[in-house]
Design an enzyme around this catalytic site. Structure first.
Site, PDB file in Angstrom:
ATOM      1  N   HIS A   1       3.681  -2.073   3.491  1.00 29.14           N
ATOM      2  CA  HIS A   1       3.789  -0.703   2.972  1.00 29.14           C
ATOM      3  C   HIS A   1       5.231  -0.483   2.527  1.00 29.14           C
ATOM      4  O   HIS A   1       6.135  -0.534   3.365  1.00 29.14           O
ATOM      5  CB  HIS A   1       3.430   0.326   4.045  1.00 29.14           C
TER       6      HIS A   1
ATOM      7  N   ASP B   1       0.822  -1.213   0.000  1.00 26.53           N
ATOM      8  CA  ASP B   1       0.000   0.000   0.000  1.00 26.53           C
ATOM      9  C   ASP B   1       0.850   1.254   0.000  1.00 26.53           C
ATOM     10  O   ASP B   1       1.976   1.270   0.509  1.00 26.53           O
ATOM     11  CB  ASP B   1      -0.882   0.037   1.254  1.00 26.53           C
TER      12      ASP B   1
END
Length: 265
Positions: free
Chosen positions: A222, A77
Site C-alpha cells: 500500500h 493498493d
C-alpha cells in the site's frame, strides 16, 4: 490432467465500516483464507495456469516471457497518495513496472496528475473500488457503482479502461464475479503480503516480502503508508539479486489473458 485452478474454503463475514479507513486496509492484508468470503467455494487461477492455457501463443512483442523468466509482480493498493510521486521516481529509476489498484474517492479525485503519470510511465492501472466498501455487503447496484466510477475516472484521465480490479479486503462472492463479468473486469488477489498496515518499519516490510516471495508471486503493498515506499528499493534490489524479473499482472499472465469474472492469485 490436473485441474488448472485452486479452491479455497470461504466464509461469510460482515464489516461494520462503510468507508475507507486505515483499519479497513489493515484487514485487507490479513491471512487470505480469512479475507476471502462468499456463499460458495472460491476458485482462483494461478498465473502459470493462464500461461499453460495459451501454451501455443507467442509472447507479446516487447514484454518478458514469464514462461521462461522468473517473474514476480509488484502491486500497490489504495493510491494514489502523497507518497506516490516518490514511488514512481523509484520505479522509474529501477525500470520496474507495477500494477496500481487505485481507489476513487479522495485518491483518484485528489491526485489526477499522478494517475496520468502512472499510465504515461507504463504501469498497469486497475480498480480498487470507489470508496473501499466491502463488496460482499452491498446490493448488486451498489457493487456496480463501486466498480463503475473508478473505471470511468481512469478512462477519462488516461484514455484507457481498466480490465482488472481488486476487491477491498479480498472479499468476493458469486454476485461480485457476475457483475465483474458484466463490466469486463477480472479479480486479482495476492500471494505475498507485507502487512504494511501494521508497521512503519521499512526493514520489517522488506523482510516479510522477501520471506514470502516465489516465482509468479503477486506482492500486495500500500503506497499510502509511511513505511512502505522506503522499503521498495530494498525489495527490488534483493529480488533482482535472486533472479526475479518484475512485470505487471497482465505480463505475468501473458500470453494468456485474464478473463472477466474470474479470480487470479
Amino acid at each position: 490432467m490436473p485441474s488448472l485452478t485452486k479452491k479455497f474454503p470461504t466464509r461469510k463475514t460482515k464489516n461494520s465500516g462503510a468507508g475507507f479507513r486505515a483499519a479497513a486496509l489493515g484487514a485487507a492484508a490479513t491471512a487470505l483464507t480469512l479475507a476471502l468470503t462468499g456463499c460458495t467455494q472460491l476458485e482462483t487461477t494461478a498465473p502459470s495456469a493462464v500461461r499453460a492455457q495459451a501454451a501455443g501463443a507467442p509472447a507479446p512483442f516487447g514484454t518478458v516471457d514469464c514462461r521462461k523468466a522468473k517473474c514476480i509482480a509488484l502491486t500497490f493498493d489504495a493510491g494514489p497518495s502523497e507518497h506516490s510521486a516518490r514511488l514512481l521516481d523509484i520505479l522509474k529509476r529501477e525500470q520496474v513496472p507495477a500494477t496500481f489498484f487505485l481507489l476513487g474517492k479522495r485518491h483518484i479525485e485528489k491526485y489526477p496528475e499522478l494517475v496520468r503519470r502512472m499510465a504515461d510511465e507504463g504501469h498497469e492501472l486497475a480498480s480498487h473500488t470507489w470508496t473501499h466498501r466491502n463488496l460482499t455487503d452491498l446490493s448488486p447496484e451498489e457493487i456496480r457503482e463501486e466498480l463503475r466510477r473508478p473505471n470511468e475516472e481512469i478512462r477519462r484521465l488516461t484514455g484507457r479502461t481498466p480490465t482488472l480490479m481488486r476487491p477491498p479486503q479480498g472479499r468476493t462472492d458469486d454476485t461480485v464475479h457476475k457483475i465483474c463479468r458484466e463490466l469486463g473486469l477480472a479479480e486479482v488477489l495476492w500471494s505475498v503480503t507485507a502487512k504494511d498496515y501494521k508497521t512503519n518499519d521499512s526493514a520489517l516490510i522488506t523482510q516479510r516480502v522477501l520471506d514470502q516471495s516465489s516465482r509468479d508471486g503477486i506482492i500486495l503493498l500500500h503506497d499510502l503508508y509511511d513505511g512502505t515506499v522506503p522499503a521498495v528499493p530494498g525489495i527490488i534490489k534483493a529480488l533482482k539479486e535472486r533472479g526475479y524479473v518484475f512485470v505487471t499482472v497482465p505480463q505475468l499472465l501473458a500470453p494468456g489473458k485474464a478473463e472477466p469474472g474470474k479470480v487470479y492469485r
